[in-house]
Structures are given as C-alpha cells and as structure tokens.
Scaffold this active site. Structure first.
Site, PDB file in Angstrom:
ATOM      1  N   CYS A 184       0.795  -1.239   0.000  1.00  0.00           N
ATOM      2  CA  CYS A 184       0.000   0.000   0.000  1.00  0.00           C
ATOM      3  C   CYS A 184       0.828   1.290   0.000  1.00  0.00           C
ATOM      4  O   CYS A 184       0.587   2.159  -0.845  1.00  0.00           O
ATOM      5  CB  CYS A 184      -0.978   0.021   1.162  1.00  0.00           C
TER       6      CYS A 184
ATOM      7  N   ARG B 258       5.984 -11.433   5.708  1.00  0.00           N
ATOM      8  CA  ARG B 258       5.511 -11.168   7.066  1.00  0.00           C
ATOM      9  C   ARG B 258       6.049 -12.247   7.980  1.00  0.00           C
ATOM     10  O   ARG B 258       5.993 -13.433   7.639  1.00  0.00           O
ATOM     11  CB  ARG B 258       3.976 -11.167   7.130  1.00  0.00           C
TER      12      ARG B 258
ATOM     13  N   ASP C 113      -2.597  -7.743  -5.634  1.00  0.00           N
ATOM     14  CA  ASP C 113      -2.956  -6.532  -4.907  1.00  0.00           C
ATOM     15  C   ASP C 113      -3.275  -5.401  -5.876  1.00  0.00           C
ATOM     16  O   ASP C 113      -2.725  -5.344  -6.977  1.00  0.00           O
ATOM     17  CB  ASP C 113      -1.755  -6.129  -4.032  1.00  0.00           C
TER      18      ASP C 113
ATOM     19  N   HIS D  89      -4.673  -0.974  -5.610  1.00  0.00           N
ATOM     20  CA  HIS D  89      -5.251   0.131  -4.854  1.00  0.00           C
ATOM     21  C   HIS D  89      -5.932   1.070  -5.824  1.00  0.00           C
ATOM     22  O   HIS D  89      -5.342   1.453  -6.835  1.00  0.00           O
ATOM     23  CB  HIS D  89      -4.166   0.844  -4.049  1.00  0.00           C
TER      24      HIS D  89
ATOM     25  N   GLN E  66       0.655 -11.187  -3.531  1.00  0.00           N
ATOM     26  CA  GLN E  66      -0.760 -10.840  -3.581  1.00  0.00           C
ATOM     27  C   GLN E  66      -1.174 -10.409  -4.982  1.00  0.00           C
ATOM     28  O   GLN E  66      -0.368  -9.885  -5.732  1.00  0.00           O
ATOM     29  CB  GLN E  66      -1.029  -9.651  -2.636  1.00  0.00           C
TER      30      GLN E  66
ATOM     31  N   HIS F 207      -8.299  -0.602  -0.880  1.00  0.00           N
ATOM     32  CA  HIS F 207      -7.376  -1.744  -0.932  1.00  0.00           C
ATOM     33  C   HIS F 207      -8.201  -2.923  -1.393  1.00  0.00           C
ATOM     34  O   HIS F 207      -9.268  -3.169  -0.831  1.00  0.00           O
ATOM     35  CB  HIS F 207      -6.827  -2.095   0.453  1.00  0.00           C
TER      36      HIS F 207
ATOM     37  N   LYS G  31     -14.605  -3.293   5.845  1.00  0.00           N
ATOM     38  CA  LYS G  31     -14.214  -4.032   4.639  1.00  0.00           C
ATOM     39  C   LYS G  31     -15.282  -5.032   4.242  1.00  0.00           C
ATOM     40  O   LYS G  31     -16.021  -5.548   5.083  1.00  0.00           O
ATOM     41  CB  LYS G  31     -12.878  -4.739   4.849  1.00  0.00           C
TER      42      LYS G  31
HETATM   43 ZN   LIG Z   1      -3.381  -2.091   0.593  1.00  0.00          ZN
END
Ligand SMILES: [Zn+2]
Ligand SMILES: [Zn+2]
Length: 675
Positions: free
Chosen positions: A365, A394, A414, A416, A412, A547, A501
């Site tokens: 992010c 992580r 991912d 945004h 991910q 996100h 979320k």
């Molecule tokens: Zn994010």
C-alpha cells in the site's frame, strides 16, 4: 410473600414467575415437549443454565438443538468436562487444568500423575468408554457459587496445584462458580464459569469421538511444565458426527501438501521457513493464473506497477506500519559493505552495526501512494487503479505456518484504487462484478459476502465510519448481491482499525469456506502520506483509497485450487495437459510425431515410450492427474489416429484422427476468459 418476576418470551408474551423459579419452570408451563427439548436459556442475551433461578425481570429465549450454534457450544463444553471426569476416574492422581470447546469439538489439558508419563492414543478407547458410562448414569450438573479461598483450599486438598494457582489470579471479590456432577454428593467438581446442560444424560453418547493427543505447555508457555492435551470432536447427533468424519477423510485425501508432492508441484524446507520452492509443474499453474489475472485486470482498467522490496524504516514509520506492525516485519541493516582491495582482510566484520534500518515490505500500500504522489493529480485522473503482483514478507510464528496456505513470503494480486468520494460506490460495484466473474471462471460457483463493521479500537471519526460503511452497503445492494444467495451478512466489530471491509468467502467442493477476496475503504493512509488531487473547484482534496484483492495470495489460492479440484485441474491450468503413451515400441516414431504436433499447437504434452504394459501407464498417469491420455499402437500409427482417454471419465477411449484430436485439445486448453 415472594416477589413476582415478569419473564418476556420471544413472541412478546409475558409470564409472571415467582422468585426462585427457573427457565426450566417456564419451559414446563409452555409444554412437556419444550421442557424436554430445552438445553439452556438465553437471559437478556446471555446463555445460562436451565436451572439457574431468575434474578429479576428478564427476556428469555429457550435454547434447543435447533439453535445449532449455541447448542453445539454448550454440548462441546459439556464433553470437555465429561472427558476430565472420565480421565480422573480412570487415572487417579491426574491433575486437571483447562478444557475449552473448539470449532469442531473440545480438548482438555491434563498433568498426568507422577511417573505415569504422557497420555497416548492407546488410552483413548478406554476414556471414551468411561465417558459413555457417565452419560448413561445421567448425572445432574449443578452450579454452586464459592468464594476464592474455599476454591483454593478445595483444590490444594485434592492435590490440584494447577487449578489452585489459577484461581488466585481471579478477582478476589467476585464470586466463583463450581460445577458438580453427581446425584447428591458430588462425584466430580470443576472450577467453571458455565453454562452447562442440566445433566450428562442430555449428551448423545454416539455423537463424539476422541481424536488425538498432543503436548501443550501449561498456559502456553515453554518455560512451564508440559501437559497432555486430549482432543475430541463432538456434535448433536451421530449423523452429524459421521458427516464430519467423512468430511475429514475427504479433506485428508485432498490435502494440498500430499497432492503437491504426488504431482511434483512444490516443496517446503526448514532452511526457508514459510517460503515456497515452486517446482516446474507448480510454477506452470502459477504462471497460467498470473497471466489470467493480468488479462482480467488490464481489461478492467488497472495499471500494473512494480515497487521495491526494501524501503527505509522511516518510510514505514510515516505510513504507521512501524508502530503497528513492527513485530511482523523483517528488518535489514542498510550499510555499504566495505570494499576490500586486500584479499587477506576478509575476516573484518562486513557490517559495523551502525547502519540505518530498512524493512522488507509486509504490504504494498504505501509504495502505491508514493507512486500516486508523483506529479500533480487532477480530479480527471481519477479513478486511478494501480495493480501489483506484489511479493511481501511477514514474520509469522513458525507454529502458525501451514503448507502453502499460511506462509511468510507470499505474492498478492494486490491493487489500490484512488478515487473521489462520488466514485466510490461505482468502483466497489465494478470490483464486485469483476470478482464474481473471476471466481466463476476459476471454478467456484458459490461464495458469501460479508461486511466487517467498525471495531472498538479505531482511527477516524464516526462520520467517516458511517459514510464508509453505508457506501459499501450501497455498493453491494447496487451489485444485487446483498441477498441470501450470497450469504450477505454484517459482522459488527470485525473491520480493520482504519476502515470497514467487504470480505468474500469461497465455498469449495466439500463445503469448506475460505476468505480470499477483500475490498476496504481507507481515508487514513492517504492522510498520513499526504496524497491529494486538485478538484473541479481548484482546491486540494484527499482521494479515497480502496485496498482490494480477488484471489488474495497466489500461494494460498493455488493451495485452495489444489484441494478444491483434488488435483484434477481444469485443462488450461493442468501442468501436463496430455501424455502420448505407446502400446508397442513399433509406435515410438509415430508417438514422437503426435507429441510434436501437440507441442506445436501450444499444448503441454509429454510422451511415455517406456516398455511397460499400457494398463500400467494408464494407472500411473491417472494417479499423476494428467487430464488427457493419447494411446497409440501399431494400428493408430498406420491409420494416423489416436485413442483418447479422459481422466476420471467412465467412457471408453475415443478413436480420433490426429489433426482432429489436436484441434479439439487446443480449443479445450484455451483459458476461460479467452473462449
Ligand atoms: Zn493495501
Ligand atoms: Zn466448564
């Protein structure tokens, strides 16, 4: 004269009950059927014993086995006590500690009697038998309130040092409840907050099974003594238990670690805890999935980016991760290694220990905000959708890792979305549509949508939360998915600390659910990292940041795909799509020609020319889950045909011309979005 209490029932009616009466008495006034079926009571929202007297006016709901969630929790808690009683009956000197209900049953931690050694699986049948004996004796479970010193003395007198230690940590001024089993004199007694069923006879003696034994430290601390933890599974009926055992067996057959090895997809080893070694076969699945996701994102107006693995700790401080997330981040010193021109000086330490700190990214992010912040953005540039197949690290405790489903290095899908407030609903609707179509194309017909609402500890104003929650609610309604078919549900208190979320939970082929997709509204990070755009009014505004992920991480999603399909992947994802197998060595040349044609058509194919019986080859390739087998012998070579067999199909093999077969297979291997 004793007082009368007003007891309100779910239908709105009110019963007057004298002081001292209990929910069981109310059940009896309603009817003998309910009196028998009632397991416990919900009093003003709290689950309590059926025979615990009312303390004043109350709202009462009687809990029966039809209230499955409450009933299961009660029953599992009862079974935990029953297990402890049975173990102490059979093995005097065993100390009891804790025994809670779990998602599918219960466990209890015991300190075996000195010299006895830990419990083993061999002990379980005798313990089960003793549990059934206690159920058959139908002993009442009676709640008593004691003071703390009495409880401590009681446990010390019985040699229960663990319980005596624990009770001293409970508040001194609060009454403590003890549960006794037995008619009259207690046969057995434990410190417990309850609630419990009225008697052991309420349990179904055929609805439980002790499953395994493991070690567990007293209070989870490795410095403390090791206890024996006995696990069991428990249900409301034998039918439920049997169905659960079948599910377990089916899940074990589908275990991604087992199939991953059989199909040579990946491996894990201790030198890289929680990071996956993808083998060629497994990485084909990854590449196909990534290519598919990339095409879908490109078509949906996302722009793909790539951002650094390592960033300065100060940047993580600005984004707030250093404070909130530090313990899960891998930190690396940023120091220029000394350049030695003298070969002999290599024993000097490379790092002096005075370096700045950098951290491997635990999420993408902040880096995406840094890209957004390059150059001035206007309202016309929004929405800006930045996507990254972002590799993150992580640091999770080793005990929490599980195959490729829970790892420390993961990638991910991912992205945004930076948008204006007035664009939020349409962006979330578009995301819901994209996700729906991706799940269906990947072979999942059913999923549930849940809205996780504000937690107690949170950033931001109530007005922000009201607006964010309502926007997500509106978007799901606009997408037509706030329905029972989509398992629509709101989960109070389960949102992230910065935003509510939407969660998307997939159902797999054997009915398990997996949370994979998510979309969250965030106004906090744009604020912290000072992201802005110039509005139509010429003034600076903060964008909203969404996100979002559809498949979550490649590692976990491939694990889910393996278990969902039990390794029998749809043709476009299968690592090896076709094997050409010869019946006789005379057909070798022809088999090689077939192989070439398949490969020229882009089909992932191999040839099996070994001097083995064809039945042996068929069995081996079906165990390896190869979807298509092209069998060729002398006749096929002469006629230019192949005998096609499909994995898991009962039909006999089908004779086809070679060109016809290649054309058909190459059509079937087209990914779903390109058909
Ligand atoms: Zn994010
Ligand atoms: Zn208990």
């Amino acid at each position: 004269m004793s007082a009368m209490f007003q007891i309100k029932l779910p239908d709105g009616s009110v019963r007057e009950m004298p002081e001292g009466s209990t929910p069981a008495d109310v059940a009896a006034t309603i009817g003998p059927g309910l009196a028998k079926a009632a397991l416990a009571a919900r009093i003003d929202g709290e689950v309590r014993d059926l025979h615990r007297p009312f303390e004043g006016d109350a709202e009462l709901t009687l809990i029966t086995s039809r209230d499955e969630k409450d009933a299961l929790e009660l029953v599992r808690h009862d079974f935990a006590h029953l297990l402890a009683e049975a173990v102490q009956n059979l093995y005097p000197g065993t100390q009891i500690t804790f025994g809670p209900p779990t998602d599918d049953g219960f466990y209890y931690d015991f300190a075996p009697a000195p010299g006895r050694g830990p419990f083993t699986d061999e002990d379980l049948p005798a313990i089960e038998q003793e549990m059934r004996r206690v159920i058959a004796a139908d002993k009442p479970l009676v709640r008593e309130v004691w003071d703390r010193e009495r409880v401590r003395q009681f446990f010390l007198n019985h040699g229960e040092t663990f319980k005596a230690e624990w009770v001293m940590e409970l508040p001194a001024d609060e009454p403590i409840t003890m549960y006794k089993t037995g008619h009259g004199e207690a046969d057995w007694i434990d410190l417990c907050r309850g609630p419990h069923l009225a008697s052991t006879g309420k349990l179904d003696p055929q609805a439980f099974k002790l499953t395994r034994v493991s070690g567990a430290y007293w209070r989870g601390d490795p410095k403390n003594p090791m206890l024996s933890r006995i696990y069991g599974t428990a249900w409301l009926s034998k039918k439920q238990l049997d169905a659960y055992l079948v599910r377990l067996e089916e899940a074990a057959k589908r275990d991604h670690r087992k199939i991953g090895q059989e199909m040579d997809l990946f491996h894990l080893q201790a030198e890289a805890h929680g990071s996956v070694f993808w083998h060629p076969n497994g990485y084909i699945i990854w590449r196909e999935l990534e290519a598919y996701m990339r095409r879908r994102l490109d078509a949906a107006g996302y722009l793909e980016v790539k951002t650094p693995q390592l960033m300065d700790a100060r940047q993580w401080e600005r984004s707030g991760h250093w404070g909130k997330y530090r313990e899960n981040m891998f930190v690396v010193p940023d120091e220029i290694p000394h350049a030695s021109d003298d070969e002999g000086e290599d024993d000097r330490p490379i790092l002096s220990g005075e370096a700045d700190l950098m951290a491997l990214k635990p999420m993408n992010c902040p880096a995406h905000v840094l890209i957004f912040n390059q150059g001035i953005k206007s309202y016309r540039d929004l929405p800006l959708r930045l996507a990254e197949f972002g590799c993150c690290h992580r640091n999770e405790p080793h005990g929490a890792l599980h195959g490729i489903l829970r790892v420390r290095q993961f990638t991910q899908d991912d992205a945004h979305i930076f948008c204006r407030e007035d664009q939020l609903v349409e962006e979330v609707v578009a995301f819901c549509d994209l996700l729906d179509s991706v799940y269906r194309e990947l072979g999942f017909d059913s999923y549930a949508i849940k809205l996780a609402l504000r937690p107690d500890k949170r950033f931001g104003s109530d007005a922000m939360w009201d607006w964010s929650e309502q926007s997500l609610r509106d978007a799901v309604a606009a997408a037509g998915r706030n329905t029972e078919e989509f398992g629509w549900e709101e989960l109070p208190g389960e949102g992230a600390f910065y935003a509510p979320k939407l969660e998307f939970h997939l159902s797999d082929a054997i009915g398990r659910t997996w949370q994979v997709g998510t979309i969250q509204t965030d106004t906090v990070l744009p604020e912290r990292l000072d992201a802005s755009y110039i509005g139509e009014d010429g003034a600076k505004h903060r964008p909203v940041m969404l996100h979002r992920a559809i498949i979550g991480t490649f590692e976990r999603f491939i694990g889910i795909l393996i278990e969902h399909h039990a390794g029998k992947f749809p043709l476009w994802l299968a690592p090896v799509q076709a094997v050409v197998a010869t019946i006789v060595s005379d057909a070798d040349d022809y088999a090689n020609r077939v192989l070439e044609k398949l490969r020229a058509a882009g089909i992932r194919a191999e040839a099996d020319l070994r001097n083995e019986k064809i039945n042996y080859k068929v069995r081996e390739h079906s165990l390896a889950k190869v979807p298509l087998l092209l069998v060729v012998g002398k006749r096929e070579a002469e006629e230019g045909t192949v005998a096609l067999r499909r994995l898991g199909s009962d039909e006999h093999q089908k004779m086809m011309g070679l060109d016809e077969a290649v054309a058909m297979i190459s059509e079937e291997t087209v990914p779903p979005d390109l058909r």
